[in-house]
Scaffold this motif. Sequence first.
Motif, PDB file in Angstrom:
ATOM      1  N   ASN A  28       2.595   9.935  -1.646  1.00  0.00           N
ATOM      2  CA  ASN A  28       2.794  10.969  -0.622  1.00  0.00           C
ATOM      3  C   ASN A  28       1.481  11.561  -0.113  1.00  0.00           C
ATOM      4  O   ASN A  28       1.356  12.761   0.121  1.00  0.00           O
ATOM      5  N   THR A  29       0.494  10.704   0.063  1.00  0.00           N
ATOM      6  CA  THR A  29      -0.773  11.149   0.635  1.00  0.00           C
ATOM      7  C   THR A  29      -0.709  10.998   2.150  1.00  0.00           C
ATOM      8  O   THR A  29       0.356  10.781   2.730  1.00  0.00           O
ATOM      9  N   GLU A  30      -1.857  11.084   2.786  1.00  0.00           N
ATOM     10  CA  GLU A  30      -1.905  10.998   4.238  1.00  0.00           C
ATOM     11  C   GLU A  30      -1.429   9.638   4.743  1.00  0.00           C
ATOM     12  O   GLU A  30      -0.950   9.525   5.879  1.00  0.00           O
ATOM     13  N   ILE A  31      -1.546   8.598   3.939  1.00  0.00           N
ATOM     14  CA  ILE A  31      -1.084   7.275   4.359  1.00  0.00           C
ATOM     15  C   ILE A  31       0.426   7.292   4.578  1.00  0.00           C
ATOM     16  O   ILE A  31       0.935   6.814   5.606  1.00  0.00           O
ATOM     17  N   THR A  32       1.149   7.854   3.625  1.00  0.00           N
ATOM     18  CA  THR A  32       2.608   7.929   3.755  1.00  0.00           C
ATOM     19  C   THR A  32       3.006   8.883   4.873  1.00  0.00           C
ATOM     20  O   THR A  32       3.941   8.609   5.638  1.00  0.00           O
ATOM     21  N   LYS A  33       2.320  10.008   4.987  1.00  0.00           N
ATOM     22  CA  LYS A  33       2.653  10.966   6.038  1.00  0.00           C
ATOM     23  C   LYS A  33       2.426  10.369   7.421  1.00  0.00           C
ATOM     24  O   LYS A  33       3.213  10.599   8.346  1.00  0.00           O
ATOM     25  N   SER A  34       1.360   9.593   7.578  1.00  0.00           N
ATOM     26  CA  SER A  34       1.096   8.935   8.860  1.00  0.00           C
ATOM     27  C   SER A  34       2.175   7.915   9.181  1.00  0.00           C
ATOM     28  O   SER A  34       2.598   7.769  10.330  1.00  0.00           O
ATOM     29  N   PHE A  35       2.630   7.213   8.144  1.00  0.00           N
ATOM     30  CA  PHE A  35       3.725   6.249   8.285  1.00  0.00           C
ATOM     31  C   PHE A  35       4.982   6.954   8.811  1.00  0.00           C
ATOM     32  O   PHE A  35       5.629   6.493   9.762  1.00  0.00           O
ATOM     33  N   MET A  36       5.329   8.097   8.221  1.00  0.00           N
ATOM     34  CA  MET A  36       6.520   8.835   8.651  1.00  0.00           C
ATOM     35  C   MET A  36       6.363   9.402  10.050  1.00  0.00           C
ATOM     36  O   MET A  36       7.319   9.430  10.833  1.00  0.00           O
ATOM     37  N   THR A  64       0.836  -1.203   0.000  1.00  0.00           N
ATOM     38  CA  THR A  64       0.000   0.000   0.000  1.00  0.00           C
ATOM     39  C   THR A  64       0.870   1.252   0.000  1.00  0.00           C
ATOM     40  O   THR A  64       0.595   2.216  -0.724  1.00  0.00           O
ATOM     41  N   LEU A  65       1.935   1.235   0.789  1.00  0.00           N
ATOM     42  CA  LEU A  65       2.838   2.385   0.846  1.00  0.00           C
ATOM     43  C   LEU A  65       3.573   2.589  -0.479  1.00  0.00           C
ATOM     44  O   LEU A  65       3.796   3.723  -0.914  1.00  0.00           O
ATOM     45  N   LEU A  66       3.940   1.506  -1.132  1.00  0.00           N
ATOM     46  CA  LEU A  66       4.634   1.617  -2.412  1.00  0.00           C
ATOM     47  C   LEU A  66       3.746   2.278  -3.467  1.00  0.00           C
ATOM     48  O   LEU A  66       4.229   3.026  -4.328  1.00  0.00           O
ATOM     49  N   LYS A  67       2.458   2.018  -3.393  1.00  0.00           N
ATOM     50  CA  LYS A  67       1.520   2.576  -4.372  1.00  0.00           C
ATOM     51  C   LYS A  67       1.084   3.998  -4.004  1.00  0.00           C
ATOM     52  O   LYS A  67       0.569   4.727  -4.858  1.00  0.00           O
ATOM     53  N   ASP A  68       1.279   4.360  -2.757  1.00  0.00           N
ATOM     54  CA  ASP A  68       0.809   5.655  -2.280  1.00  0.00           C
ATOM     55  C   ASP A  68       1.718   6.777  -2.782  1.00  0.00           C
ATOM     56  O   ASP A  68       2.940   6.651  -2.782  1.00  0.00           O
TER      57      ASP A  68
END
Length: 270
Positions: free
Chosen positions: A60-68, A54-58
């Motif tokens: 830089n949306t909120e999913i990636t920002k939440s991950f960071m 999911t992160l690879l396909k994202d």
Amino acid sequence: MLKITDEEFELFRGLIKKKMGINLSTEKKSLVFSRLRPLIAELELSSFSEYYETLLKDKNTEITKSFMDRISTNHTFFMREASHFEYFKNVVLPKIELKHKGSKDIRLWCAACSSGEEAYTLQILLQEYFEDKPSWNLEILATDISNNVLNKAYKGVYPKESIDDLPVEWRKKYFEKFDEFNMVAKPILRKNITFSRFNFIEDEFNFKKPFQVIFCRNAMIYFDTPTRNILVKKFYSVTEDSGYLFIGQSESLGHADSEYKYLLPAVYQK
């Protein structure tokens, strides 16, 4: 029951290094598991592998920002490593004032500002030093990779006990009561600070003007040597001639690996 395999952990180690520059040791498997498990549950995914895809396909949306946000470590407090602030006040500011008495323009970058305590401490020192010189333009750019801590920094609300180490006159002058347990930074303390998200690894260092001072303390300790060296070169490129770089007192640039001139522990000059 959700688990993280060794293979999945290695995938996340690589992703974290690529996106954030953080070089996690093999002992950090449980940390990655505990910090990312709530996000996997929130997205209703079934495994770390599915979350990784999911992160690879994202993009830089909120999913990636939440991950960071979850992965980044944020720990700071007012007047942390106080000797740096003494040197900044007693040595650096007088030299900058002398050099820029014509332009009256001072630009600082607090490059890993976390929840804002360092940026506000620097602002207090600037306000105190230039209190009788109102024509000076004092600007602080405060950045971090985590939206969560930036939101806290922007609000400027802190527990009462967290400002106890500040002089009494500073507490009265720059903070006011927010509620029973918290204090908030007054407008005078916040007016010249710009809080913004910035990723050392992915974002371009395209600033309109160089900085006289860069504080990047206790962030590069999580990077490996090649990543740290690349970042220091980037800092050097946006530092004004004779400008300063402050790093954490447990960190070192390595005298042979940087164009900065060593001044004293954790303080360097271009």
